[in-house]
Design an enzyme around this catalytic site. Structure first.
Site, PDB file in Angstrom:
ATOM      1  N   ARG A  14       0.809  -1.369   0.006  1.00  0.00           N
ATOM      2  CA  ARG A  14      -0.008   0.021  -0.030  1.00  0.00           C
ATOM      3  C   ARG A  14       0.880   1.313   0.157  1.00  0.00           C
ATOM      4  O   ARG A  14       0.972   2.180  -0.956  1.00  0.00           O
ATOM      5  CB  ARG A  14      -1.139   0.085   1.175  1.00  0.00           C
ATOM      6  CG  ARG A  14      -2.042   0.942   1.114  1.00  0.00           C
ATOM      7  CD  ARG A  14      -1.802   2.390   1.641  1.00  0.00           C
ATOM      8  NE  ARG A  14      -1.293   2.378   2.922  1.00  0.00           N
ATOM      9  CZ  ARG A  14      -0.853   3.539   3.534  1.00  0.00           C
ATOM     10  NH1 ARG A  14      -0.850   4.627   2.825  1.00  0.00           N
ATOM     11  NH2 ARG A  14      -0.251   3.535   4.554  1.00  0.00           N
ATOM     12  N   CYS A 240       4.615   9.218   1.242  1.00  0.00           N
ATOM     13  CA  CYS A 240       3.376   9.586   1.013  1.00  0.00           C
ATOM     14  C   CYS A 240       3.257  10.571  -0.350  1.00  0.00           C
ATOM     15  O   CYS A 240       4.052  11.698  -0.363  1.00  0.00           O
ATOM     16  CB  CYS A 240       2.839  10.261   2.143  1.00  0.00           C
ATOM     17  SG  CYS A 240       1.156  10.927   2.160  1.00  0.00           S
TER      18      CYS A 240
HETATM   19 ZN    ZN Z   1       3.642   6.042   5.315  1.00  0.00          ZN
END
Ligand code: ZN
Length: 308
Positions: A14, A240
């Site tokens: 992920r 991110c």
């Molecule tokens: Zn992270």
């Protein structure tokens, strides 16, 4: 000597994949998943139910989730940012949800276009909308530092937790160092304060990034505060997409190595993990991190030479 054990949650599929541009074919994702399970990883964050426009790499999460049944012992978890996505995930068969919200206003607005308070309302609605047997993990992003606002005051993280813990005390709560700018003193202090303030909370976890090389030090600081669940990404893949410069989750093989040297059990087979991590590092468009993958095995000859 008591034999201590930690749980390493593999988040590469992920957090690691989501920033990779070229689409990783679904079958390749499933194949790597099988290799991670074979290396001893059990809880794996296999994807997220999010907008396919925002994160096209995650668009096949339902297919990957369905394929998890092929791997006995695998406990897949999926990340969701809203009640609607949470319901979609449960309908697709998810039994472990990760709800994410940020402590910092700017990061949460950038991520999900809501204030942290509005995301807390959303969390409340999600909890009411899904069956009670679905396991919930709460990811508190920017718990230490924000790419837009800088250092996040501990009081602000704790104040947000006042509301969130009350909603579901048996959720696992993960404090996330989204930018990698936390330091061991900060990590130790926030966990100590949170655990003292919320004795009813069932489990705590740390999500560390290694952007400034402090990933393992931060993991160890949390371990000393009796945290026993740690997120990591094989090959240190990740970052991110909404936290500029936040490259590199702490590498799973680095954590597995450290805990093995400390005599702490992880259930991981390092030979098998390093082999799949080397493949992860070679994924087109992937940005790898960590140290153990390169040192492992290859370093032995040099070390032997150095002592002669
Ligand atoms: Zn992270």
């Amino acid at each position: 000597m008591t034999h201590d054990v930690v749980e390493i949650v593999e988040v590469g599929p992920r957090d690691g994949y989501q920033g990779i541009g070229p689409f990783i074919p679904t079958e390749r994702k499933i194949e790597i998943l099988g290799r991670l399970v074979a290396a001893g990883l059990r809880r794996i964050e296999i994807g997220s139910f999010v907008s396919a426009t925002a994160l096209p790499q995650m668009r096949d999460t339902p297919e990957v989730l369905a394929a998890c049944a092929r791997f006995p012992g695998l406990e897949p978890q999926v990340l969701v940012p809203s009640e609607r996505r949470g319901r979609d995930a449960v309908a697709a068969g998810a039994r472990r949800l990760v709800f994410v919200l940020s402590v910092s206003e700017a990061h949460n607005r950038n991520n999900v276009r809501r204030s942290p308070g509005e995301s807390a309302d959303e969390y409340d609605r999600l909890l009411r909308a899904i069956p009670g047997e679905v396991a919930i993990r709460l990811d508190l992003a920017t718990a230490f530092d924000c790419p837009f606002e800088g250092r996040v005051p501990e009081e602000r993280a704790l104040a947000l937790l006042d509301r969130l813990v009350a909603l579901k005390p048996d959720a696992e709560i993960c404090l996330c160092d989204t930018t990698g700018r936390a330091d061991p003193a900060h990590v130790g202090r926030l966990f100590a304060r949170a655990k003292a303030r919320f004795p009813q909370a069932k489990a705590w976890a740390l999500h560390a990034h290694d952007t400034y090389g402090l990933g393992l030090a931060n993991v160890h600081a949390a371990y000393r505060e009796d945290v026993r669940v740690f997120d990591a990404s094989f090959a240190g893949l990740g970052g991110c997409p909404f936290a500029p410069g936040a490259t590199g989750n702490v590498a799973t093989e680095d954590l597995a190595w450290m805990f093995a040297r400390m005599g702490v059990g992880t259930g991981i087979d390092l030979d098998a993990l390093v082999a799949v991590a080397r493949e992860g590092a070679a994924l087109p468009g992937g940005l790898a991190g960590g140290r153990v993958r390169d040192a492992y095995g290859a370093g032995t000859a040099c070390l032997a030479q150095a002592v002669t």
